[in-house]
Design a protein around this motif. Structure first.
Motif, short mmCIF file in Angstrom:
data_model
loop_
_atom_site.label_atom_id
_atom_site.label_comp_id
_atom_site.label_asym_id
_atom_site.label_seq_id
_atom_site.Cartn_x
_atom_site.Cartn_y
_atom_site.Cartn_z
N GLN A 57 0.81 -1.23 0.00
CA GLN A 57 0.00 0.00 0.00
C GLN A 57 0.85 1.27 0.00
OE1 GLN A 57 -2.43 -1.18 3.47
NE2 GLN A 57 -4.13 -1.34 2.04
N LEU A 58 1.82 1.27 -0.89
CA LEU A 58 2.69 2.45 -0.99
C LEU A 58 1.93 3.57 -1.69
CD1 LEU A 58 5.99 0.62 -1.99
CD2 LEU A 58 5.14 1.17 0.29
N GLU A 59 2.26 4.79 -1.30
CA GLU A 59 1.52 5.95 -1.84
C GLU A 59 2.36 6.77 -2.81
OE1 GLU A 59 0.73 6.68 2.52
OE2 GLU A 59 -0.99 7.68 1.62
N LEU A 60 3.64 6.48 -2.82
CA LEU A 60 4.56 7.20 -3.71
C LEU A 60 5.78 6.31 -3.88
CD1 LEU A 60 5.44 9.99 -5.03
CD2 LEU A 60 6.59 10.45 -2.87
N PHE A 61 6.40 6.37 -5.08
CA PHE A 61 7.56 5.51 -5.29
C PHE A 61 8.71 6.31 -5.90
CE2 PHE A 61 10.14 1.96 -6.57
CZ PHE A 61 9.86 1.01 -5.61
N ILE A 62 9.89 6.08 -5.39
CA ILE A 62 11.08 6.75 -5.93
C ILE A 62 11.91 5.71 -6.67
CG2 ILE A 62 13.06 8.24 -5.41
CD1 ILE A 62 11.64 8.92 -2.73
N GLU A 63 12.13 5.93 -7.96
CA GLU A 63 12.68 4.90 -8.86
C GLU A 63 13.63 5.54 -9.86
OE1 GLU A 63 11.98 1.38 -9.18
OE2 GLU A 63 13.41 1.57 -10.79
N ASP A 64 14.51 4.74 -10.44
CA ASP A 64 15.41 5.28 -11.48
C ASP A 64 15.18 4.61 -12.84
OD1 ASP A 64 16.49 2.84 -10.54
OD2 ASP A 64 18.43 3.36 -11.44
N TYR A 65 14.54 3.45 -12.84
CA TYR A 65 14.30 2.75 -14.10
C TYR A 65 12.96 3.19 -14.69
CZ TYR A 65 13.15 -1.17 -17.20
OH TYR A 65 12.76 -1.95 -18.27
#
Ligand SMILES: [Mg+2]
Length: 184
Positions: free
Chosen positions: A128-136
């Motif tokens: 139930q994540l509300e925001l995601f920090i990603e590089d791909y």
């Protein structure tokens, strides 16, 4: 907010180090990584490269420093009351070396999900994540399509137009500013 944070290329400056190591191993001199898929960049079978990673896991995972501003950024998020859950494509077998790396650089963690071959989108939903920090960019797009906002940490291998729901951030400082603006 419950924030998902990727490890390689977001928390750890893995690719800079891997590029040097892979250049040495494959006898190439690639200076700028323009594609996230390393096996395509080096034009070798995926299995071959995977074998290199398995055999050198200790070195390849312990050598990279954190991304600039990552430790401070994560500490800021926690101080502001956000929850940070790491979601990495690393396998459960790589847990030990990953935790030692986090400890080495005193990067705070409580939950780290080792996705391995599991789909990140499913885990984002499950946790139930509300925001995601990603590089791909590929993951960013898939997560955004599932309705979760993504902040994409800018890199040489994720250039190009971004789909709705994905916001490019130049560095960790900008990530923090962007999250403050969101006021979720
Ligand atoms: Mg990554």
């Amino acid at each position: 907010m419950r924030i998902g944070v990727d490890i390689d290329g977001v928390t750890s400056d893995s690719y800079t180090v891997w590029l040097g190591e892979l250049n040495r191993y494959y006898g190439k001199n690639i200076e700028v990584l323009e594609d996230y898929h390393l096996e395509l960049v080096y034009d070798v079978p995926w299995d071959d490269m995977n074998q290199f990673f398995v055999e050198n896991v200790e070195r390849l995972f312990m050598l990279p420093p954190p991304m600039k501003g990552a430790k401070q950024g994560i500490e800021t998020l926690l101080a502001k009351g956000h929850e940070v859950i790491y979601v990495t494509a690393r396998s459960p077998e790589e847990k030990d070396v990953t935790l030692r790396w986090m400890d080495k650089y005193e990067i705070p963690y409580e939950n780290i999900i080792f996705a391995g071959m599991k789909n990140k989108v499913d885990l984002v939903k499950e946790w139930q994540l509300e925001l995601f920090i990603e590089d791909y960019a590929g993951n960013a797009e898939a997560i955004a399509k599932s309705g979760i906002q993504v902040l994409l940490l800018d890199s040489t291998y994720n250039q190009g137009e971004l789909p709705t729901g994905v916001t490019r951030c130049r560095n960790w400082m900008q990530i923090i500013k962007q999250i403050e603006k969101m006021k979720l």
